[in-house]
Structures are given as structure tokens and as C-alpha cells.
Design an enzyme around this catalytic site. Structure first.
Site, PDB file in Angstrom:
ATOM      1  N   CYS A 203       0.955  -1.072   0.088  1.00 48.93           N
ATOM      2  CA  CYS A 203       0.038   0.174  -0.115  1.00 48.93           C
ATOM      3  C   CYS A 203       0.631   1.462  -0.079  1.00 48.93           C
ATOM      4  O   CYS A 203       1.470   1.586  -1.120  1.00 48.93           O
ATOM      5  CB  CYS A 203      -0.963   0.023   1.193  1.00 48.93           C
ATOM      6  SG  CYS A 203      -2.350   1.140   0.798  1.00 48.93           S
TER       7      CYS A 203
ATOM      8  N   HIS B  27      -3.683  -4.996   0.308  1.00 48.72           N
ATOM      9  CA  HIS B  27      -3.265  -5.256   1.858  1.00 48.72           C
ATOM     10  C   HIS B  27      -3.331  -6.908   2.224  1.00 48.72           C
ATOM     11  O   HIS B  27      -4.177  -7.147   2.651  1.00 48.72           O
ATOM     12  CB  HIS B  27      -4.067  -4.542   3.035  1.00 48.72           C
ATOM     13  CG  HIS B  27      -3.680  -3.157   3.065  1.00 48.72           C
ATOM     14  ND1 HIS B  27      -2.567  -2.637   3.752  1.00 48.72           N
ATOM     15  CD2 HIS B  27      -4.289  -2.110   2.655  1.00 48.72           C
ATOM     16  CE1 HIS B  27      -2.532  -1.283   3.980  1.00 48.72           C
ATOM     17  NE2 HIS B  27      -3.720  -0.868   3.253  1.00 48.72           N
TER      18      HIS B  27
ATOM     19  N   GLU C 287      -1.432  -8.465   3.898  1.00 51.52           N
ATOM     20  CA  GLU C 287      -0.935  -8.970   5.418  1.00 51.52           C
ATOM     21  C   GLU C 287      -2.104  -8.855   6.410  1.00 51.52           C
ATOM     22  O   GLU C 287      -1.723  -9.253   7.469  1.00 51.52           O
ATOM     23  CB  GLU C 287       0.288  -7.752   5.780  1.00 51.52           C
ATOM     24  CG  GLU C 287      -0.349  -6.543   6.358  1.00 51.52           C
ATOM     25  CD  GLU C 287      -0.970  -5.564   5.300  1.00 51.52           C
ATOM     26  OE1 GLU C 287      -1.031  -4.495   5.767  1.00 51.52           O
ATOM     27  OE2 GLU C 287      -1.152  -5.985   4.245  1.00 51.52           O
TER      28      GLU C 287
END
Length: 242
Positions: free
Chosen positions: A88, A176, A178
């Protein structure tokens, strides 16, 4: 393998990517530039660089005076031939560090969103064999132009530049991958009513999205994290053998 992690917000940890780093035998050295932590001026003490997301605009060095140090670190790792993974804001900083332009985007993306792998992804060591891609979490208002020579790996109709590579081990991901459920819950808690009013559909349905889309996203995150760490390992071993 030692990974320098630049965390740009208290609520944007490495999450599932951090889990993959640990699974691969890596150790994170987490720095918080926003809180005054020093960003190493060179890449000599680390084998790879992970740059995480945040609410900052990647082009505003006045409001965020530590961003030039992050840019310099990205360039130092790239020049040293050490892998860099930007997520990001981190992807935007990677693009900027390599000569791309960052800017506000006309349409924010918030929530789990479909993206498509490009033809180039089929031959890329990070993404090959993983198409079709799962829906992945987005929370961004900005975008970037690809640096000269970079290759687009994923896209969608809302925001063209979703993932790119700029050379061996150098990857920028606008999404994202993660995130865990706890991370998303933290973001929901953090953002104001103004944000909730702009994205009512997401705030009304995000738990359903987590239930439906997070399992595939989590598997994808582990695959990408382990593959990126293989690049870190291979380049570290190559340097030791030289």
C-alpha cells in the site's frame, strides 16, 4: 535472514507477511519512523526490506519529514540487489523511490476487492501459478505511476496499478495481503464517522467480507511471503558465495 521492516502506523503491522517471514526463518527489525526511529542509511545490516502501509500521502515530505529517509532506504536496498516488498503506502514509496509519480486517486478502494493478474504475472516468480487471484483487502485513497522499466503484474478497473515488479525481488503491492481479522477490526475502530459515512456498504458488511474472503487472502499472503523470502535467501546466499 534479517528483514528491516518500516511500520508507518501503529495499526499497520506486518501481520500475515510477518508470519511468513518467521516461518521462513527470518527475523524482523521493526522501525517506526513516524515515532522517531532511525531508518538505516544503507542496506548492509539487513537482507531484505519490508515497507508497510499507513495513512500518509507518499508525496508529502513536509507533513511527514521521515519519508525521504524511507525513500533513501528503498533505493539503498535496490542498489544493493536486496529484495524490497512494499505494501500500500510502501508500494507507493517504492514507485516514488524508483522514479514514479504518486498522486491522489479519483476513486478510493476500501474492502476486499477483485483484482486480475496480468499476462506478465504468469512468468513472474512471485505470482506464477497463483491466478486467478483471490479478492484482497484494500484501503487506499492514492495511487502511483509505474517507474520506468517496471512490469505491471495485477490490475482492476478501479485502480490500474495493483501490483508491479521493478526487478529481481522488488515488488509493490497496492492491496493489503498482510491483514488478519484483528488488523481490519483495528482499522474499523480507528477511522472516524466521516470515513464510515463515505463507505457505508463496507462498514455494514466488513465482517461478512472477512468471513468470505479472508481465508483465501490469508493463503495467498503465506504463498507470496514465503516466495519473497526465498528470493531474500537466494540473494543472501549468492552474496556469501561471491
Amino acid at each position: 535472514m534479517k528483514i528491516l521492516t518500516l511500520q508507518n502506523n501503529d495499526r499497520t503491522p506486518s501481520g500475515l507477511i510477518g508470519d511468513a517471514i518467521a516461518e521462513a526463518g527470518g527475523v524482523e527489525d521493526v522501525r517506526f519512523p513516524e515515532h522517531g526511529d532511525a531508518v538505516p542509511a544503507d542496506a548492509s545490516g539487513h537482507d531484505g526490506l519490508l515497507v508497510l502501509g499507513g495513512v500518509q500521502f507518499a508525496g508529502d515530505d513536509v507533513a511527514h519529514p521521515y519519508l525521504p529517509a524511507e525513500i533513501a532506504a528503498i533505493r539503498a536496498f535496490a542498489d544493493a540487489g536486496k529484495p524490497v516488498l512494499g505494501i500500500c503506502l510502501g508500494a507507493q514509496l517504492l514507485a516514488r523511490a524508483l522514479g514514479g509519480t504518486v498522486r491522489r486517486h479519483h476513486t478510493p478502494e476500501v474492502g476486499f476487492t477483485a483484482i486480475e493478474a496480468t499476462n506478465a504475472a504468469a512468468a513472474d516468480p512471485l505470482l506464477c501459478g497463483l491466478a486467478p487471484l483471490p479478492k484482497l483487502m484494500h484501503w487506499h485513497y492514492d495511487t502511483f505511476d509505474l517507474p520506468q522499466g517496471a512490469t505491471l503484474l495485477a490490475t482492476n478497473a478501479v485502480c490500474t496499478n495493483q501490483a508491479f515488479t521493478a526487478g529481481p525481488g522488488l515488488y509493490g503491492l497496492q492491496f493489503h495481503l498482510e491483514v488478519s481479522a484483528d488488523i481490519v477490526e483495528g482499522w474499523v475502530e480507528m477511522f472516524s464517522e466521516w470515513t464510515r459515512d463515505r463507505f457505508p456498504e463496507f462498514f455494514a458488511s466488513y465482517r461478512d467480507q472477512l468471513a468470505t474472503d479472508l481465508p483465501a487472502s490469508a493463503r495467498f499472503a503465506r504463498q507470496l511471503g514465503l516466495r519473497w523470502m526465498e528470493m531474500v535467501r537466494a540473494q543472501a546466499e549468492s552474496r556469501r558465495a561471491a
